[in-house]
Design a protein around this motif. Structure first.
Motif, PDB file in Angstrom:
ATOM      1  N   TYR A   1       0.843  -1.201   0.000  1.00  0.00           N
ATOM      2  CA  TYR A   1       0.000   0.000   0.000  1.00  0.00           C
ATOM      3  C   TYR A   1       0.868   1.238   0.000  1.00  0.00           C
ATOM      4  O   TYR A   1       1.798   1.358   0.794  1.00  0.00           O
ATOM      5  N   HIS A   2       0.568   2.137  -0.931  1.00  0.00           N
ATOM      6  CA  HIS A   2       1.313   3.385  -1.038  1.00  0.00           C
ATOM      7  C   HIS A   2       0.495   4.495  -0.367  1.00  0.00           C
ATOM      8  O   HIS A   2      -0.577   4.858  -0.846  1.00  0.00           O
TER       9      HIS A   2
ATOM     10  N   ASN B   1      -0.087   7.833  -2.883  1.00  0.00           N
ATOM     11  CA  ASN B   1      -1.022   7.773  -4.011  1.00  0.00           C
ATOM     12  C   ASN B   1      -2.192   6.834  -3.742  1.00  0.00           C
ATOM     13  O   ASN B   1      -3.054   6.645  -4.596  1.00  0.00           O
ATOM     14  N   ARG B   2      -2.255   6.266  -2.513  1.00  0.00           N
ATOM     15  CA  ARG B   2      -3.379   5.418  -2.062  1.00  0.00           C
ATOM     16  C   ARG B   2      -3.539   4.180  -2.938  1.00  0.00           C
ATOM     17  O   ARG B   2      -4.619   3.619  -3.029  1.00  0.00           O
ATOM     18  N   ARG B   3      -2.462   3.786  -3.585  1.00  0.00           N
ATOM     19  CA  ARG B   3      -2.593   2.626  -4.456  1.00  0.00           C
ATOM     20  C   ARG B   3      -2.350   1.332  -3.685  1.00  0.00           C
ATOM     21  O   ARG B   3      -1.440   1.256  -2.867  1.00  0.00           O
ATOM     22  N   LEU B   4      -3.185   0.349  -3.944  1.00  0.00           N
ATOM     23  CA  LEU B   4      -3.043  -0.967  -3.319  1.00  0.00           C
ATOM     24  C   LEU B   4      -2.636  -1.951  -4.402  1.00  0.00           C
ATOM     25  O   LEU B   4      -3.300  -2.060  -5.428  1.00  0.00           O
ATOM     26  N   VAL B   5      -1.526  -2.637  -4.169  1.00  0.00           N
ATOM     27  CA  VAL B   5      -0.982  -3.529  -5.193  1.00  0.00           C
ATOM     28  C   VAL B   5      -0.778  -4.908  -4.581  1.00  0.00           C
ATOM     29  O   VAL B   5      -0.432  -5.034  -3.400  1.00  0.00           O
TER      30      VAL B   5
ATOM     31  N   SER C   1       3.946   1.683 -10.578  1.00  0.00           N
ATOM     32  CA  SER C   1       2.956   2.081  -9.563  1.00  0.00           C
ATOM     33  C   SER C   1       3.620   2.701  -8.333  1.00  0.00           C
ATOM     34  O   SER C   1       2.971   2.902  -7.304  1.00  0.00           O
ATOM     35  N   GLU C   2       4.907   2.984  -8.433  1.00  0.00           N
ATOM     36  CA  GLU C   2       5.667   3.682  -7.384  1.00  0.00           C
ATOM     37  C   GLU C   2       5.775   2.909  -6.076  1.00  0.00           C
ATOM     38  O   GLU C   2       6.002   3.488  -5.022  1.00  0.00           O
ATOM     39  N   ILE C   3       5.570   1.599  -6.146  1.00  0.00           N
ATOM     40  CA  ILE C   3       5.792   0.768  -4.961  1.00  0.00           C
ATOM     41  C   ILE C   3       7.304   0.600  -4.751  1.00  0.00           C
ATOM     42  O   ILE C   3       7.816   0.624  -3.633  1.00  0.00           O
TER      43      ILE C   3
ATOM     44  N   GLU D   1     -11.313   4.187 -14.971  1.00  0.00           N
ATOM     45  CA  GLU D   1     -10.859   4.317 -13.591  1.00  0.00           C
ATOM     46  C   GLU D   1     -10.895   5.756 -13.084  1.00  0.00           C
ATOM     47  O   GLU D   1     -10.490   6.024 -11.952  1.00  0.00           O
TER      48      GLU D   1
END
Lengths: 88, 374
Positions: free
Chosen positions: A27-28, A31-35, A82-84, B223
């Motif tokens: 989880y970033h 950017n609130r991205r979940l991968v 995704s910047e993870i 999206e």
């Protein structure tokens, strides 16, 4: 795809990793991205990136067979998108 | 297309939820006619500040990355900032849903100063006339004032959260334009027949023709519009919408209610879907990992009457909560099955067999008169 085997990488400082039965969640916080990391091997490699000078060294240290390196390289490439993971 | 191996694994459950909703209070200044949690009055058993912080300690240990806070109106709680600031300090990001009534200029600034905070302002009509029928007189202006205050404070991209109804489907472009005008993000979700929504669903839920409009609109916007993955029953209409395309109840999602009861998802506040309470021995962790209900929900679910339908892999039989609160069998079609497979069933369910919400915190004087009409 970028060639990343000889690149120095690290987990983005705003990222948290949570082990799960299938691998891990990443989880970033910015950017609130979940991968999803889709195996424990992938988690081991990602977690160890900053302790080795290249991706290749991290793969070797996690006992990933060379025939799987390309798929790891490609997965790491998408984690960079995704910047993870980022280049250090 | 059958589900990916990852989705199959997610269905068998995670060590901790990905998406946890926590309704902080049943108290609310509004009385929306579709309220999922039948909110209005505070429950005297509401978790105290200390109890809430103990739950957050547990969620931090479980590495829950973020929580969705709602209510009721969560900002009604005097310890609202105390709780959300504690959460963020523990590494748990907060997204909270609000009607905006308490976001004045001073609060907007305080919210802007926080990290890892997302705000969703609820709005169910692109104009006051459409919105206020559902959310109450003056609620459109209240929400817009909150948006103005957040924008002036420089909060950045907050979210505008819309429950799609028969009356506002035609306003999707207007909602998007409104969000764009604030640099905000639009989120649209599905109307569920839960809470007071069970009484109003028949009047508010989109028609079958409108469901196709929603599908087409979402397909066109990809999206850029958030949906909380709530429209997967529409995937029977064509290529899948973005998202996991699965019911996450008890698998990746759950709800903690204001008194600490844990339910399978935010749309099934009913004893049948209550897994335990965070104050029980072993706390939330034990409820999540060991409750009979959640373990059962992680077993492969039967397609039942839908097994012979070619669209089952796409729609997954739809939403458990929508079926439950319309009196349909859980292993059959969704009440809004786009193939129309539930229409005859719905018409034949005796009203006496439709489950009633187990609890109701509505303000007594204003129980919707619509109830009497059923």
């Amino acid at each position: 795809m970028r060639r990343l085997l000889s690149t120095a990488l690290e987990v983005h400082p705003q990222v948290a990793l949570r082990p799960e039965p299938f691998g891990a969640l990443a989880y970033h916080y910015d950017n609130r991205r979940l991968v999803f990391l889709r195996s424990r091997d992938m988690l081991n490699v990602v977690e160890s990136l900053s302790t080795y000078s290249t991706l290749e060294d991290a793969l070797v240290a996690s006992d990933i067979e060379p025939q799987r390196w390309q798929s790891f390289e490609s997965a790491i490439d998408s984690l960079i998108s995704s910047e993870i993971v980022r280049v250090r | 297309m059958s589900a990916s191996p990852l989705v199959e694994q997610l269905k068998s459950g995670l060590d901790a939820p990905i998406c946890l909703t926590w309704e902080l209070t049943y108290a609310c200044n509004l009385e929306c006619i579709h309220c999922l949690s039948s909110s209005g009055r505070r429950d005297p058993r509401e978790l105290s500040t200390e109890q809430a912080k103990a739950v957050l300690d547990e969620l931090a240990a479980l590495q829950v990355f973020y929580i969705n806070i709602g209510g009721g109106e969560p900002m009604v709680r005097r310890d609202f900032f105390d709780i959300i600031e504690y959460s963020v300090s523990k590494g748990i990001g907060v997204k909270f849903s609000t009607n905006g009534a308490y976001i004045d200029t001073e609060k907007a600034k305080r919210l802007t100063d926080m990290d890892y905070l997302d705000i969703q302002i609820s709005l169910d009509g692109a104009d006051a006339a459409t919105n206020d029928v559902v959310r109450g007189a003056g609620s459109y202006d209240t929400a817009r004032r909150a948006m103005d205050n957040l924008a002036s404070a420089g909060f950045g991209p907050f979210k505008i959260s819309v429950v799609v109804t028969r009356q506002n489907v035609s306003q999707l472009d207007a909602f998007k334009a409104l969000a764009d005008s604030y640099g905000a993000q639009l989120r649209i979700t599905r109307l569920r027949p839960a809470g007071r929504g069970a009484d109003t669903w028949h009047q508010l839920h989109p028609t079958n023709a409108q469901q196709r409009d929603i599908y087409n609109w979402l397909s066109a916007h990809g999206e850029n519009v958030l949906t909380g993955d709530s429209f997967f029953h529409l995937n029977a209409l064509g290529p899948a919408l973005p998202g996991l395309n699965m019911c996450g109840a008890g698998r990746v999602v759950c709800l903690i209610d204001p008194i600490g009861d844990v339910y399978a998802c935010p749309f099934v506040i009913h004893d049948e879907f209550k897994a335990g309470n965070v104050l029980d021995a072993g706390g939330f962790t034990r409820v999540w990992r060991e409750s009979d209900l959640f373990i059962d929900l992680r077993e492969p679910q039967s397609a039942g009457a839908c097994a012979s339908c070619g669209a089952y892999d796409e729609c997954q039989g739809g939403c458990m909560a929508a079926k439950f609160f319309t009196g349909l069998p859980l292993d059959g079609p969704d009440p809004e099955c786009v193939g129309g497979d539930a229409d005859a069933l719905l018409a034949s369910v005796p009203v006496s067999l439709v489950p009633r919400p187990s609890q109701d915190h509505s303000k007594p004087a204003r129980v919707p008169s619509i109830v009497a009409g059923h």
